[in-house]
Design an enzyme around this catalytic site. Structure first.
Site, short mmCIF file in Angstrom:
data_model
loop_
_atom_site.label_atom_id
_atom_site.label_comp_id
_atom_site.label_asym_id
_atom_site.label_seq_id
_atom_site.Cartn_x
_atom_site.Cartn_y
_atom_site.Cartn_z
CD GLU A 45 33.58 40.47 29.20
OE1 GLU A 45 34.81 39.72 29.20
OE2 GLU A 45 32.63 39.79 28.72
CB THR A 46 37.67 41.84 34.74
OG1 THR A 46 37.01 43.36 34.55
CG2 THR A 46 38.03 41.86 33.16
#
Length: 340
Positions: free
Chosen positions: A134-135
């Site tokens: 995700e990040t």
């Protein structure tokens, strides 16, 4: 997309399940309402809904005053990366750099990850994989002001305007509940925020205060983020220690079978396996359990995999089967590397 999303974090991919992706914006086909278009009736509808939730007119007006149309949000949602074939998609996520960062993150937060895995009955590697996909472990959480992203999509992007207005409403509720500073709350073009990229409704429903400091902080607190990702998977039916997906022998499907396209599971393993299509490895498997067929387009062939319940649970985070396969394969890399 901004420069951050060019690193191909899922600030550009998260919640593909909720988005009706289209080609370049066209005012002619009313996909996009231009910035100077009439949105007064939509705003009145939003205001009335918020009044019914207990917000004052002053609170609602002040909230909306902080929101601005952002053309970059429209550009991002109408030029997605999700259409890439697997042989181009997979290398985006399964890199040595992401793996090294994942092991570092796991070692740093080993006790928290172990506690979350035990409390929520989720395999630890899946928690670590999600935050990495995700990040990049908090490195790329998005540059779009969340209120601008949701305002733009809720009032100017017609294919899913209703959905995004509800998320905008959830954002106002979330900000009040968690005492968040809207002016400094950034995320993806779809309004997803924090280490795990939760949209406001998911933040409100699945976030947990995992360090017991009285606040659910998914943006600045990796401990809360770890617990919240684990809770999300638990609430969606993850079965710890169970199989996720298995390769099939075939490079072509029988005409009687179709690949999974986001629908609820309707096949059972017994409906899929046959003399025509078999597992590529010997595994004891309950053939009465629900399953899906996952298609992975390679350069010179098409591979098929059998997706089981845990694979389906990953798609509750993002309905793209390519996303789910990337998460699964990355989780296996992490598990193997961490064990060493």
């Amino acid at each position: 997309m901004n420069n951050i999303t060019r690193f191909f974090t899922t600030a550009s991919l998260i919640f593909a399940s909720t988005l009706s992706l289209v080609s370049a914006p066209s005012y002619a086909d009313e996909t996009v309402i231009p910035p100077d278009g009439d949105i007064s009736s939509l705003k009145n509808e939003f205001i009335q809904a918020q009044l019914e939730l207990g917000f004052s007119r002053q609170e609602i007006d002040q909230f909306l005053t902080q929101a601005n149309y952002n053309q970059k949000v429209i550009d991002a949602i109408t030029t997605p990366w999700e259409a890439k074939p697997w042989h181009l998609y997979q290398p985006i996520f399964l890199t040595e750099k992401r793996l090294a960062k994942g092991i570092e993150f796991w070692q740093t937060h080993a006790n928290t990850i172990a506690r979350a895995a035990k409390q929520f009955d989720v395999d630890p590697e899946i928690i670590v994989a999600i935050i990495g996909i995700e990040t990049f472990y908090g490195g790329y959480m998005g540059n779009y002001p969340a209120i601008d992203a949701l305002y733009t999509l809720g009032f100017h992007y017609t294919p899913r305007a209703s959905f995004f207005r509800k998320e905008l409403a959830n954002l106002q509720q979330l900000a009040k509940e968690e005492d968040l500073d809207i002016t400094n709350l950034n995320g993806s073009y779809a309004g997803a925020m924090g280490f795990g990229q939760f949209i406001p409704s998911s933040y409100r429903h699945y976030a947990v205060d995992f360090d017991n400091d009285g606040k659910r902080d998914l943006v600045g607190n990796p401990i809360d983020a770890i617990g919240s990702v684990a809770n999300y998977f638990h609430q969606h039916g993850w079965k710890k220690g169970e199989l996720v997906t298995l390769p099939l022998t075939n490079h072509q499907l029988p005409e009687t079978l179709t690949v999974w396209k986001g629908e609820k599971l309707h096949y059972k393993v017994a409906d899929i396996l046959s003399p025509e299509i078999a597992l590529a490895q010997n595994v004891d498997l309950d053939i009465s359990q629900k399953a899906m067929i996952v298609e992975l387009v390679q350069e010179d062939k098409t591979d098929y995999w059998l997706g089981l319940n845990n694979f389906y649970v990953i798609t509750r985070y993002n309905r793209s089967p390519l996303y789910a396969m990337a998460v699964y394969q990355f989780s296996q890399q992490l598990k193997e590397a961490y064990a060493k």
